[in-house]
Design a protein around this motif. Structure first.
Motif, short mmCIF file in Angstrom:
data_model
loop_
_atom_site.label_atom_id
_atom_site.label_comp_id
_atom_site.label_asym_id
_atom_site.label_seq_id
_atom_site.Cartn_x
_atom_site.Cartn_y
_atom_site.Cartn_z
N UNK A 152 40.96 50.14 2.46
CA UNK A 152 41.38 48.81 2.04
C UNK A 152 41.00 47.77 3.09
N UNK A 153 41.18 48.11 4.37
CA UNK A 153 40.84 47.19 5.45
C UNK A 153 39.34 46.96 5.52
N UNK A 154 38.55 48.02 5.36
CA UNK A 154 37.11 47.88 5.38
C UNK A 154 36.63 47.00 4.22
N UNK A 155 37.26 47.19 3.06
CA UNK A 155 36.92 46.35 1.91
C UNK A 155 37.18 44.88 2.21
N UNK A 156 38.27 44.61 2.92
CA UNK A 156 38.62 43.23 3.25
C UNK A 156 37.66 42.62 4.26
N UNK A 157 37.31 43.36 5.30
CA UNK A 157 36.43 42.83 6.34
C UNK A 157 35.05 42.48 5.78
N UNK A 166 37.88 56.03 -2.77
CA UNK A 166 37.82 55.31 -4.04
C UNK A 166 39.06 54.47 -4.26
N UNK A 167 40.24 55.06 -4.03
CA UNK A 167 41.49 54.34 -4.28
C UNK A 167 41.69 53.21 -3.28
N UNK A 168 41.28 53.43 -2.04
CA UNK A 168 41.42 52.39 -1.04
C UNK A 168 40.58 51.17 -1.35
N UNK A 224 43.81 37.15 5.53
CA UNK A 224 45.25 36.93 5.41
C UNK A 224 45.87 37.94 4.46
N UNK A 225 45.21 38.13 3.32
CA UNK A 225 45.76 38.97 2.27
C UNK A 225 45.80 40.45 2.63
N UNK A 226 44.71 40.97 3.13
CA UNK A 226 44.60 42.42 3.33
C UNK A 226 44.73 42.85 4.78
N UNK A 227 43.98 42.19 5.67
CA UNK A 227 44.00 42.61 7.07
C UNK A 227 45.39 42.39 7.68
N UNK A 228 46.08 41.33 7.26
CA UNK A 228 47.41 41.05 7.81
C UNK A 228 48.52 41.63 6.93
N UNK A 229 48.62 41.13 5.69
CA UNK A 229 49.77 41.50 4.86
C UNK A 229 49.70 42.94 4.36
N UNK A 230 48.54 43.35 3.82
CA UNK A 230 48.44 44.73 3.32
C UNK A 230 48.57 45.76 4.44
N UNK A 231 47.99 45.46 5.60
CA UNK A 231 48.10 46.39 6.72
C UNK A 231 49.56 46.53 7.14
#
Length: 550
Positions: free
Chosen positions: A101-106, A267-269, A309-316
């Motif tokens: 998920x983090x890699x997708x965000x970056x 895949x799910x991430x 903001x959405x993934x690297x901060x909140x989702x993490x």
């Protein structure tokens, strides 16, 4: 409902859940990251300054400010994906799913910048004097592919329900029912009425509401999350380590969790990462097209802040909360969702459960006495875990006695089951928030956050849908769409959660695929836009620092 779920799952297996889709998404982000020389790093500080309005000019044209457009787009991305989506990803793929998920965000930070820039570049002024933009406009005006623009716009309208409306109110209703016993139908009607009052005002009113909602909901969520982390501080570092330790090997079985291989976690991430930050989906560019600026690239640069903001901060943060609390692999007392419940013979293995194998699916009669299943040699599966202490109740909520008909592993009769099993989505995050410094009171934070997160997301998606309707049919059809959207929002409160999530996955893919192909074709245009932007920037603001290389 089960037939609908199976049909949507089949479609999703060829689209969003297919491995090629994941590679297309990450590959596009990686290509633009290298092609544009890592703009998510080089332009990050500049993006903050632009969002704050430091470089606004008097003759900038648009309907709302940079921050207003960013807030609207953020309200569309910061939603159930941050609370329920992260929980679903970890439930399915284990801790390593969070890494992807983090890699997708970056990588998605660059993708978001590109799609927003191009969409803003080819925006139009509509008959009512407002601005309209999005991928469908660059597809029509630059690529000269109106047919592709129509495909995207139709998918966006469907996705406004599958992503922005149904999953949002569904998560709110489930959380409020679990925490307060609130009637789902009544809640849906109340929130739909409030929504109708807001979206009638269009982007200006939506932006004004979201500018106030986004900071408030972020503060509430962060404070509640920090309380959970403080209460489980000894598990924080081991939890973070688990995210990275099994990235390429998958997560082994632990507690009620049956394990997940690398391919499934990957895949799910990525899939849940896209649902959360929407990078590449083409939705956020519709909101950013309303921003007041004559420089499309400036709004694109602002947009790269969204996935961070959405993934690297909140989702993490959500992921570490789930892992440190231990709730992700604990079986908890809950009411079973019928679409997630299966009956197998007791010889079924954990691996077969993970793949929904039908080789051990049970067909026949289950004997039930006073709510307890007395038939031997069967296993009840819920949320990809072996359920325990299962109780069967009739439609009146009383313990059931008699014969249950099972066909292909699915319960045919109208009964409800409860017991101990793994949780996923919003209920999993709710349980985690009850394991911090606030104790069980922390469970009430998630319903409140979901109300703010999901409601603001639904507001943003109503705008995405009405801009797509404007593109296809003109402004006169906007009001009928808004009415249908509000009615659908109310009905979504009592739709089966599993079906809603599957539908959202299908509609996301239908938007993302044409958008990614479009921006890849226009990669040279993107670099020209950036070059022109920095030339103009140095002319208008000669005393400000700017990157030396384009």
């Amino acid at each position: 409902m089960q037939q609908i779920a199976d049909f949507l799952t089949t479609i999703d297996s060829y689209l969003g859940s297919a491995q090629w889709f994941v590679y297309l998404l990450l590959g596009t982000g990686l290509f633009f990251t290298v092609y544009l020389k890592f703009p998510q790093i080089r332009y990050f500080r500049h993006a903050i300054r632009v969002a704050k309005g430091k470089y606004d000019l008097a003759d900038d044209k648009g309907d709302t400010s940079h921050f207003g457009a960013l807030s609207t787009a953020l309200s569309g991305t910061v939603g159930t994906g941050n609370i329920a989506g992260v929980a679903l990803a970890i439930h399915l793929g284990g801790p390593s799913a969070l890494f992807w998920m983090l890699m997708t965000a970056l990588l998605g930070m660059t993708t978001k910048m590109v799609e927003v820039t191009l969409s803003h570049r080819y925006r139009e002024v509509t008959a009512d004097g407002t601005f309209a933009g999005g991928p469908m406009y660059y597809m029509k005006n630059r690529l000269k592919m109106r047919w592709l623009a129509v495909v995207f716009a139709v998918a966006a309208i469907i996705s406004s329900f599958g992503t922005g409306s149904l999953p949002q109110i569904n998560s709110i209703a489930n959380a409020f029912e679990a925490a307060f016993g609130f009637n789902k139908v009544l809640l849906g009607v109340i929130l739909a009425s409030i929504m109708a009052l807001i979206i009638i005002g269009g982007i200006k009113r939506i932006a004004e509401v979201t500018k106030r909602l986004v900071p408030i909901m972020a503060i509430i969520y962060v404070v509640g999350g920090l309380a959970v982390l403080a209460g489980n501080y000894e598990n924080i570092l081991p939890s973070i380590a688990s995210i990275f330790s099994d990235v390429f090997s998958g997560t082994a079985a632990t507690g009620g969790f049956l394990g997940a291989g690398f391919a499934w976690a990957f895949n799910r991430g990525v899939n849940r990462g896209l649902f959360s930050n929407e990078a590449g989906q083409g939705s956020a560019p519709i909101a950013h097209a309303a921003a007041k600026t004559n420089e499309p690239a400036s709004e694109g640069i602002v947009a790269l802040l969204e996935p961070f903001i959405d993934t690297v901060i909140i989702c993490f943060m959500t992921g570490v909360i789930l892992l440190s609390s231990g709730v992700w692999h604990d079986k908890v007392e809950n009411t079973f969702q019928k679409a997630d419940t299966y009956v197998y013979t007791s010889t079924v293995s954990g691996e077969e459960v993970l793949t929904n194998s039908q080789s051990h699916a049970y067909t026949g009669i289950l004997d039930v006495t006073a709510g307890t299943i007395t038939t031997k040699g069967i296993a009840v599966i819920h949320n990809r875990s072996f359920a325990q202490d299962v109780v069967v109740r009739d439609e009146a909520g009383k313990p059931f006695s008699g014969a249950l008909n099972i066909s292909g592993g699915k319960i045919v009769d109208e009964v409800s089951l409860s017991g101990k099993s793994l949780l996923h989505s919003a209920p999993l995050t709710t349980e985690a928030f009850g394991r911090g410094l606030f104790g069980t009171l922390g469970r009430f934070i998630i319903p409140l956050c979901l109300l703010l997160f999901a409601f603001s997301t639904a507001l943003a998606w109503s705008y995405y849908g009405d801009r797509s309707i404007t593109f296809l049919l003109g402004t006169r059809w906007v009001m009928p769409f808004r009415i249908i959207y509000v009615v659908g929002f109310a009905c979504g409160a009592f739709v089966d959660t599993t079906i809603v999530w599957i539908l959202s996955g299908v509609t996301i893919a239908l938007m993302t695929i044409p958008n990614l192909f479009g921006i890849l074709i226009l990669h040279r245009d993107m670099r020209k836009e950036l070059k022109q932007y920095w030339e103009d920037f140095r002319r208008d603001f000669p005393n400000e620092k700017a990157p030396k290389r384009w």
